[in-house]
Every structure is written in structure tokens, then in C-alpha cells.
Design an enzyme around this catalytic site. Structure first.
Site, PDB file in Angstrom:
ATOM      1  N   ASN B  79     -41.875  14.467  -4.543  1.00 51.61           N
ATOM      2  CA  ASN B  79     -42.994  14.948  -5.356  1.00 51.61           C
ATOM      3  C   ASN B  79     -43.115  14.077  -6.592  1.00 51.61           C
ATOM      4  O   ASN B  79     -42.138  13.533  -7.091  1.00 51.61           O
ATOM      5  CB  ASN B  79     -42.800  16.421  -5.735  1.00 51.61           C
ATOM      6  CG  ASN B  79     -41.755  16.602  -6.808  1.00 51.61           C
ATOM      7  OD1 ASN B  79     -42.042  16.470  -8.005  1.00 51.61           O
ATOM      8  ND2 ASN B  79     -40.523  16.896  -6.407  1.00 51.61           N
ATOM      9  N   PHE B 138     -33.052  18.080 -18.188  1.00 52.87           N
ATOM     10  CA  PHE B 138     -32.640  16.792 -18.762  1.00 52.87           C
ATOM     11  C   PHE B 138     -32.833  15.691 -17.723  1.00 52.87           C
ATOM     12  O   PHE B 138     -32.330  14.601 -17.886  1.00 52.87           O
ATOM     13  CB  PHE B 138     -31.148  16.835 -19.151  1.00 52.87           C
ATOM     14  CG  PHE B 138     -30.867  17.496 -20.474  1.00 52.87           C
ATOM     15  CD1 PHE B 138     -31.749  18.412 -21.034  1.00 52.87           C
ATOM     16  CD2 PHE B 138     -29.694  17.199 -21.176  1.00 52.87           C
ATOM     17  CE1 PHE B 138     -31.471  19.023 -22.248  1.00 52.87           C
ATOM     18  CE2 PHE B 138     -29.414  17.806 -22.395  1.00 52.87           C
ATOM     19  CZ  PHE B 138     -30.308  18.726 -22.927  1.00 52.87           C
ATOM     20  N   SER B 139     -33.576  15.994 -16.673  1.00 52.92           N
ATOM     21  CA  SER B 139     -33.439  15.127 -15.505  1.00 52.92           C
ATOM     22  C   SER B 139     -34.667  15.015 -14.623  1.00 52.92           C
ATOM     23  O   SER B 139     -34.563  14.620 -13.478  1.00 52.92           O
ATOM     24  CB  SER B 139     -32.301  15.664 -14.648  1.00 52.92           C
ATOM     25  OG  SER B 139     -32.499  17.053 -14.430  1.00 52.92           O
ATOM     26  N   CYS B 140     -35.843  15.377 -15.125  1.00 51.83           N
ATOM     27  CA  CYS B 140     -37.010  15.246 -14.261  1.00 51.83           C
ATOM     28  C   CYS B 140     -37.264  13.749 -14.035  1.00 51.83           C
ATOM     29  O   CYS B 140     -37.469  13.013 -14.989  1.00 51.83           O
ATOM     30  CB  CYS B 140     -38.220  15.906 -14.908  1.00 51.83           C
ATOM     31  SG  CYS B 140     -39.655  15.900 -13.851  1.00 51.83           S
ATOM     32  N   CYS B 346     -19.869  16.393  30.031  1.00 50.40           N
ATOM     33  CA  CYS B 346     -20.565  15.096  30.016  1.00 50.40           C
ATOM     34  C   CYS B 346     -21.772  15.159  30.946  1.00 50.40           C
ATOM     35  O   CYS B 346     -21.679  15.635  32.083  1.00 50.40           O
ATOM     36  CB  CYS B 346     -19.602  14.006  30.483  1.00 50.40           C
ATOM     37  SG  CYS B 346     -20.378  12.388  30.623  1.00 50.40           S
ATOM     38  N   CYS B 349     -25.109  10.363  29.922  1.00 52.37           N
ATOM     39  CA  CYS B 349     -26.229   9.670  29.273  1.00 52.37           C
ATOM     40  C   CYS B 349     -25.852   8.251  28.851  1.00 52.37           C
ATOM     41  O   CYS B 349     -26.715   7.382  28.752  1.00 52.37           O
ATOM     42  CB  CYS B 349     -26.732  10.457  28.071  1.00 52.37           C
ATOM     43  SG  CYS B 349     -25.584  10.472  26.677  1.00 52.37           S
ATOM     44  N   CYS B 356     -20.159   2.554  20.971  1.00 52.64           N
ATOM     45  CA  CYS B 356     -18.834   1.953  20.815  1.00 52.64           C
ATOM     46  C   CYS B 356     -18.891   0.460  21.127  1.00 52.64           C
ATOM     47  O   CYS B 356     -18.222  -0.347  20.492  1.00 52.64           O
ATOM     48  CB  CYS B 356     -17.822   2.652  21.722  1.00 52.64           C
ATOM     49  SG  CYS B 356     -16.122   2.142  21.378  1.00 52.64           S
ATOM     50  N   CYS B 380      -9.334   2.471  21.555  1.00 57.06           N
ATOM     51  CA  CYS B 380      -9.963   3.457  20.659  1.00 57.06           C
ATOM     52  C   CYS B 380      -9.110   3.605  19.394  1.00 57.06           C
ATOM     53  O   CYS B 380      -7.896   3.783  19.481  1.00 57.06           O
ATOM     54  CB  CYS B 380     -10.096   4.804  21.369  1.00 57.06           C
ATOM     55  SG  CYS B 380     -10.750   6.105  20.307  1.00 57.06           S
TER      56      CYS B 380
END
Lengths: 421, 401
Positions: B79, B138-140, B346, B349, B356, B380
Site C-alpha cells: 500500500n 515511528f515507522s510508516c 510417493c 512425480c 536434488c 545425501c
């Protein structure tokens, strides 16, 4: 302190957890949700799906139960194809959400609340009929603080879902979830009790809700209907569900009808091992008022449908049924009050379909409350007596009966508040 | 169904909140009618949108909202809103009205100014309106009134301590929270400055300065304001991990400072995490702006069910529960873990294989015929990358070896 996540109660089937998360994520959370408006029980569908999505399944289950006292039954057999799912906005992007499946899964996570205690212990309302409408009405009365008692003529409460719908569509376990809920919140059901005249109950109760359904089957009115082997649809379904028909092995079964009940009957007969199941329907496929899913399921079980075929007589060898004499029909251009084309017999087209058993599934009637006038608001000519469910509306779905019961509870609460003054 | 549960009761700076969920200073609290519906819906309290002196000009530019998408919907919202166009007298009146209508809810106001007199007169006016708590922005990130142009107050330790001191001097017993930015080099130093100034706590933390994107069809930055754009304040799911780190750092290193958590809390799960790292409550804005006030029902019931399942007695017991397990990298235990395929889950896919192969250690081989990955225990190292590619929960898992 040790942090142990509770065991997930459901065993995943076809990766249910992953499916549920992605399916729930497809919900658009529409404003003024069209799915919810299409649900007779007004289940807050996008809200429960949001909770499914965040993994807050118990709250999802609570929302469903609050809107629909027959949450488990409807989660199993509600024909979403004619209600919520037809209005899903997502269909305009890809495909509608599988709402009933999400509902059904969420319902598994319900934790029953204990008996709801109220200061006033007296049972002020009598409900006749422990089917969907009666149960729903009693639950809504109870949650509003009014106790009721349900009188049920049969041995087993639950109405059509528990007594008639084939078990392979609706197992006892699902119905029992809802009946246990009813029992847990402290509603008494007195079974095996026939109430001959509902008005008698007004001596003891402030109001009576009559929701006895449509327990009688219409007759064909053709020769041979009393022959051994000719069976009314509900009797067949009830006997089959109760396990009193061991097998139809090798039998030829003809079902006469054309509605959803006739499909249940045909599927049940096929399930029981009938050698052949033929459904005779006097009009064509376009005129058949059935749910696509049920039609597909029946076809998958090997049920054959003979369209444009009307029964003329039931034929026997003197003792037992041997066949159904039929005539071919054709459709006129004129339509009847339902908007469907009227069938006309084709001259000289008679033939006999061989059958050991003929099951008549051409609609149901009540035979109850004949002398009472029913008002549009479901009150009656007798003050304090209200009606609902199939008895008042005609044949419908379970979720519509649930909605009827909720609506009636609202009316009855208004009425008892006045009487109580 | 609005849930009230003893487990959700959240004491906060002397208040007994009915649940830990507060509407943060935002458009959702900038109109009386909207704020009222929020409290009616079941939120435990709110911080009215940041207000200023009558003389402060608030010059908004539209459109002000934008978002960027992750793979599963909006990942972050941006915003370029500013503080409220309603000035202090109007806001003080709203405080009075809301306190009258909702005596049991927390009604806080957020303020911003550019001088000692300014800050202190805002505090004085709100005090006379009986506000429950003051939050100081304090931070806008957009149009902030900082110590120097383009810088937020909470990016300077000395400015933070000085201005927070002014506010607390005027507020006295009235609780003060300083809303800080996560975009600093040392968040602990900022929080310590707030504590030194005598303020009660921090709201950690505000939106994160961001450029929301470039529209590929026009090559103009987003949001497109007459052909130009500026940096937005980023909120929503993308900043939750930043918020968690900010809150955890302050909770670990600045004991005694109260933390109101804010930034990226979208649902009850996020709120559990926020509370577990030491926030005393959860301020929420983006989730409400996108999904409406009624998410409070899922927030409260979800948190309550969770506490019940975990046998945690109350929100209070949850606060800071995970902090002991945050450690420096040096002191993490060195363990031997390896990835394993959970065969029955499994679905073949191959996503773990690709990850990996190209982003890991070439430890997974692929059996084409069976469509199954196979993990070499020697290659691994247990980095855990493959687990991030799971199409199905639990199809891979790390085990100690």
C-alpha cells in the site's frame, strides 16, 4: 512440556489431506455465496471451507452441524448436483468445488457436545416421525431451549435414510453419527409407537409436529397386482436394507418407475445378485427426473432401462409372477402439468418381459392426517398441530426435509411462546 | 458462532482481552461504522488509524493498493496509503463513542507528529478522551515524518529514544506502544531505546518498504499512479517470517518490554507462531482487508481448538513457548540426517529428483520404469531441499542416521 500433535482421525484415502487442502484453496469465498443460497439447509459453505483450509476442521464440522442436524447423512448422499454445486462460481473458471466431499470430510472431525441442559425440563412439543424433518425440528427446538420428544412408529429411528436408502449408498455408520448427536444433546426418541391421532397429544403437549413422510407406495391399478412376486418399492428397499433379502441370485427383476427411488430399487436388486434388472419407464430419457450420478451408478451396476415402455398387466402361472405384459409408447407433442411430453400407447405393440419379481416404484403417498387442512405456513386447521417434510411437500430430498424441520421449529417456537404466556 | 473461551483470555498492559486478536491501525479502523462492525464481529480491540494534528496535511494518491502473487494466491500486499485523513479531534471523539459502546474492548489510537509539542498535544487530547492505549507510528514507510527526510524515526536509535521519551512524559500512566520497522540494522538497539525512554512496549512490526513490481505490458512500476509509482509498504504472508524474527529478537534480548505482534498474520496458525515467539497479542490488518471481519470466528475457534489439542491451558502459556529453542548457528546440534522416500505415499512425480540434481547434491537417482526416486544414503547430506518439493504431505522425510 512435550508438544505432541494429536493423531489425525481420518486415514487418508487417495491422498485425502493433500486433496482437501488444494480443493479448499480453490474456493473463491464469494460474497453472498450462491452455493449457500442453493443449500436448503443454508450451510455456511465458504466459511466452513475457509476453516477446512486453515486446518480448523472441528469448527468446520460445528458450522455444518449447526445448519444441518443431519450433517453426516447429507455429507454422504446429498445430491450436490442439484443444489450447492450447480451454483459454484468456480465453474466459470474451471470446475465447481466438490462441496459435499469437503462437507463429508469435515464432519468426520466433529466432537459431539454433551447434553444441552435447560432450566425447563418439561417436554413441551411432540414430534411424530424420527426422519430427517422430525429430527431436524427437534434439534432446532432443543438448541432454542424447548424440549421435545419424538414418537417413531418403526423399530429403528432415522426414517428413510436409516430404513430405506441402500446401505451401499448410505452406511449405518453415517446415520448413526447423526442419531448419536441427537441422543447426545438429550432428545428422547420413543420407537415402536404409533400415534393414531396427533390431536390426542395436545392434552399433554403445547404443540405437535407431524412429519410422518410418505410410507405407502402408489399402486399401478392394472390386472395381476396381487400376484406373488409383485412388491412395493419401499417394502423391497426396507427388507433389503435390513438384510432380510439374502440374495436375488439368478432372479429376473423388473422395476416399474422412473424416479430416483426406482433407481435405488434397481441398484439394490442388482447389488443382491439379480441375473437381470430391467427398469421400465413409460417416457423417454429426457423426461426422466433423476440425478445423473444415480443413473450412472445404476448403469454401472448393469441395470438396463427400457424407455417408452408401459406395463399393462402382471402375468402369472397361477401361483407366481412370470412376466410383465407391456406396451410400447410414443410421446405426443402435448405436455402435462409437469411440462413433460405425454406418452401414448402404440397400437398392437404388446409384448411380455419375463420376470420373477416386479417392484413397483411409481411414487409414494401418506395416508395420514386425511381430515386436517394444511395451511401454507405449515400450521393446520387444528391449532398447535404443524406438519412438514415429505408429508406436506411431497417427495423430496433429505436436505429439503431438514430445511422443513428447521422452518417448522421456528414456527413452533413462535407458537409455544404465545401459548406459554 | 462467536467463541468466548477462558483459554483465549489475554491480559495485556492491564487489560483483560477476550482473545488475542486486535485490529491494527489501517483502513479497517479508519471509519467509525467499519470499526464498530469489527468490534461487533468479535475482535478484542482495535488501534484506530494513525492520526495527526489538525494542521497536518494528508495528501493521498490513488490507486494505493497492489499485491504480488505467489504460487498459491496473494503472497504480499502493498500500500502507498498514508496516515488517516481524520485529524485528532475527530479521532478523539471516536474514541469516546467506541469506549461508550464497547466498554470491554481495547480502544487504542495511533498518532504521528513532527515536533515535541505536536506529539505531546496529540497525547493530551487522547488522554482526555479516555483512550486505553497510545500507539506511535515511528515507522510508516511512506511519507514518514522522520528525523531526516526519507528516513523513519525508528531507524535511528537516538531519535527513537528522544521522541518516545516525549510521548511517555505526556502520557504518564497511559500505556504507550511504539510501532517500529523491521528495516534496521539492529532491531534490539531500537527496542532498548524504547524501553530506556520509559515506554511500555513495541508494536513489532510495521510494513516493509518494497517495490511491488513492474507491469510487463507497460514497464511502469506498480501501483501505477498516473504513469508513476513509489515504494509501497509490504504486508501479508510474505512478511510473516520477518515479523517472527523481529519479535523473537526483541523477546530474547529486551526482557520486560511488552510486544504487540503485527505483520503477516493471516490465520490462527500464524497467530500461534507469533505468540510462541513472544508476542503478547496479534494485530491483524491485511487478512481482514482481504477476507473481512468474520475471519475472527476461524481465528478464535482455531486457536482455542489448537490450545485444547496441545493441552496448553491458555494463550498466556503459549506466549514465548518456542523462544528457548532459538539459538545461534554455532550452537546448533550437529546431527546426521538423511532424506528417505516414503514409498506408500510417493506418487512418482520426480520433483525431488530434479531439485536434488540441480540444486542439491545429485543424491537422488530416478528409476524410469517404476517412476520412483531412489536416494543414495552416501550422497545425501540431509539438506532438506527435496522436502520442499513434496506434492503430497509426507512422501519424503528426514530421519536421523
Amino acid at each position: 512440556m512435550t508438544l505432541n500433535m494429536p493423531e489425525i482421525a481420518i486415514q487418508p484415502t487417495r491422498q485425502a489431506e493433500t486433496w482437501v487442502a488444494s480443493e479448499a484453496a480453490r474456493c473463491l469465498s464469494c460474497y453472498d455465496p450462491p452455493c449457500q443460497r442453493a443449500c436448503p439447509a443454508s450451510i455456511p459453505i465458504p466459511e466452513f471451507i475457509r476453516s477446512v483450509r486453515t486446518g480448523n476442521l472441528r469448527y468446520a464440522a460445528d458450522l455444518i452441524r449447526e445448519a444441518n442436524p443431519l450433517a453426516a447423512v447429507c455429507g454422504t448422499v446429498c445430491p450436490e448436483e442439484i443444489f450447492c454445486q450447480t451454483k459454484c462460481t468456480r465453474a466459470q473458471i474451471d470446475s465447481p468445488l466438490k462441496i459435499r466431499e469437503l462437507h463429508s470430510l469435515a464432519t468426520l472431525f466433529e466432537r459431539h457436545s454433551a447434553n444441552i441442559e435447560h432450566e425447563e425440563e418439561r417436554q413441551r412439543v411432540a414430534v411424530i416421525g424420527a426422519g430427517p424433518a422430525g429430527l431436524s425440528c427437534a434439534v432446532k427446538l432443543k438448541t432454542a431451549g424447548v424440549n421435545s420428544v419424538i414418537f417413531e412408529s418403526r423399530e429403528i429411528a432415522g426414517g428413510v435414510p436409516r430404513n430405506s436408502i441402500p446401505k451401499f449408498r448410505l452406511p449405518d455408520s453415517a446415520v448413526d453419527v447423526d442419531l448419536n448427536y441427537v441422543a447426545n444433546i438429550g432428545i428422547d426418541i420413543i420407537t415402536d409407537t404409533v400415534i393414531k391421532n396427533p390431536a390426542d397429544l395436545l392434552y399433554e403437549f403445547d404443540a405437535v409436529y407431524v412429519a410422518t413422510g410418505l410410507p405407502r407406495c402408489r399402486k399401478l391399478g392394472i390386472p395381476g397386482e396381487d400376484t406373488s412376486g409383485v412388491v412395493p418399492s419401499l417394502f423391497f428397499l426396507d427388507e433389503a436394507r435390513a438384510g432380510r433379502i439374502a440374495s436375488l441370485d439368478g432372479r429376473k427383476v423388473v422395476v416399474i418407475g422412473g424416479g430416483n427411488v426406482s433407481l435405488d430399487v434397481a441398484s439394490a436388486a442388482a447389488h443382491l445378485g439379480a441375473a437381470e434388472v430391467r427398469l421400465l419407464y413409460r417416457r423417454g430419457p429426457l423426461e426422466m427426473k433423476v440425478w445423473r450420478s444415480e443413473l450412472d451408478a445404476a448403469s454401472a451396476r448393469g441395470v438396463a432401462i427400457d424407455y417408452l415402455t408401459a406395463p399393462k398387466a402382471l402375468v402369472s402361472d397361477g401361483d407366481c409372477l412370470t412376466g410383465v405384459k407391456c406396451v410400447k409408447t410414443e410421446l405426443c407433442d402435448e405436455t402435462d402439468s409437469s411440462g413433460r411430453r405425454i406418452p401414448r400407447e402404440v397400437p398392437d405393440s404388446e409384448f411380455v418381459v419375463a420376470a420373477d419379481i416386479a417392484i413397483v416404484a411409481i411414487g409414494m403417498t401418506s395416508g395420514y392426517l386425511r381430515d386436517v387442512t394444511i395451511n401454507p405456513d405449515l400450521s393446520t386447521s387444528i391449532p398447535g398441530i404443524f406438519v412438514g417434510g415429505d408429508l406436506a411437500r411431497g417427495e423430496g430430498t433429505i436436505v429439503e426435509a431438514v430445511a422443513d424441520g428447521k422452518k417448522a421449529a421456528h414456527k413452533i417456537l413462535e407458537y409455544v411462546a404465545q401459548v406459554g404466556k | 458462532m462467536i467463541l468466548t473461551s477462558p483459554r483465549l483470555k489475554t491480559p495485556f498492559l492491564g487489560f483483560e482481552l477476550e482473545n488475542p486478536f486486535i485490529l491494527s491501525a489501517s483502513p479497517s479502523t479508519d471509519e467509525l461504522s467499519i470499526a464498530r462492525r469489527g468490534l461487533d464481529a468479535g475482535w478484542a480491540g482495535l488501534v484506530l488509524k494513525t492520526t495527526s494534528l489538525e494542521t497536518t496535511s494528508v495528501d493521498l494518491a490513488y490507486p494505493m493498493m497492489s499485491s504480488f502473487a505467489g504460487e498459491g494466491g496473494i503472497a504480499g500486499m502493498g500500500n502507498i496509503d498514508l496516515i488517516s485523513a481524520y485529524h485528532i479531534n475527530e479521532v478523539a471523539e471516536r474514541v469516546r463513542i467506541l469506549k461508550r459502546e464497547f466498554p470491554r474492548k481495547l480502544v487504542a489510537a495511533s498518532i504521528m507528529s513532527d515536533s515535541r509539542e505536536g506529539w505531546q498535544s496529540l497525547v493530551t487530547i487522547l488522554k482526555s478522551a479516555d483512550v486505553d492505549l497510545i500507539e506511535c507510528s515511528f515507522s510508516c514507510p511512506q511519507g514518514s515524518v522522520g528525523e531526516e527526510p526519507g528516513k523513519m524515526l525508528a531507524q535511528s536509535v537516538t531519535a527513537t529514544e528522544r521522541v518516545a521519551g516525549w510521548v511517555k512524559d505526556a502520557a504518564c500512566d497511559l500505556p504507550v506502544l511504539i510501532k517500529i520497522t523491521p528495516q534496521v540494522s539492529d532491531i534490539v538497539a531500537i527496542a532498548q531505546a524504547v524501553q530506556k525512554a520509559g515506554c511500555d512496549g513495541v508494536t513489532a512490526s510495521n510494513s516493509v518498504p518494497a517495490l511491488m513490481g513492474i507491469a510487463l505490458d507497460t514497464l511502469r512500476p506498480i501501483p501505477n499512479v498516473g504513469g508513476y509509482s513509489t515504494y509501497s509498504g509490504l504486508t501479508g504472508p510474505a512478511i510473516k517470517p520477518i515479523t517472527l524474527r523481529t519479535v523473537a529478537e526483541i523477546a530474547r534480548h529486551v526482557p520486560g518490554l511488552v510486544i504487540s505482534g503485527n505483520g503477516g498474520i493471516m490465520n490462527w496458525r500464524d497467530s500461534v507462531e507469533l505468540l510462541a515467539v513472544g508476542a503478547g497479542n496479534a494485530q491483524i490488518c491485511t487478512a481482514v482487508m482481504l477476507h473481512g471481519f468474520d475471519i475472527i470466528r476461524d481465528l478464535t475457534s482455531g486457536l482455542d481448538n489448537y490450545l485444547q489439542d496441545m493441552r496448553i491451558n491458555s494463550v498466556v502459556d503459549l506466549i514465548g513457548i518456542s523462544l528457548p529453542y532459538i539459538a545461534d548457528h554455532d550452537s546448533l546440534p550437529r546431527q546426521k540426517v538423511r532424506s528417505f522416500v516414503v514409498e506408500e505415499k510417493c506418487i512418482g512425480c520426480g520433483r525431488c529428483y530434479i531439485a536434488c540434481r540441480d540444486g542439491g547434491h545429485e543424491a537422488i537417482s530416478w528409476e524410469s520404469e517404476k517412476r520412483r526416486p531412489s536416494i543414495s544414503i552416501d550422497k545425501c547430506v540431509g539438506c532438506g531441499l527435496c522436502l520442499l518439493t513434496q506434492p503430497v504431505a509426507g512422501c519424503l522425510e528426514l530421519r536421523q542416521v
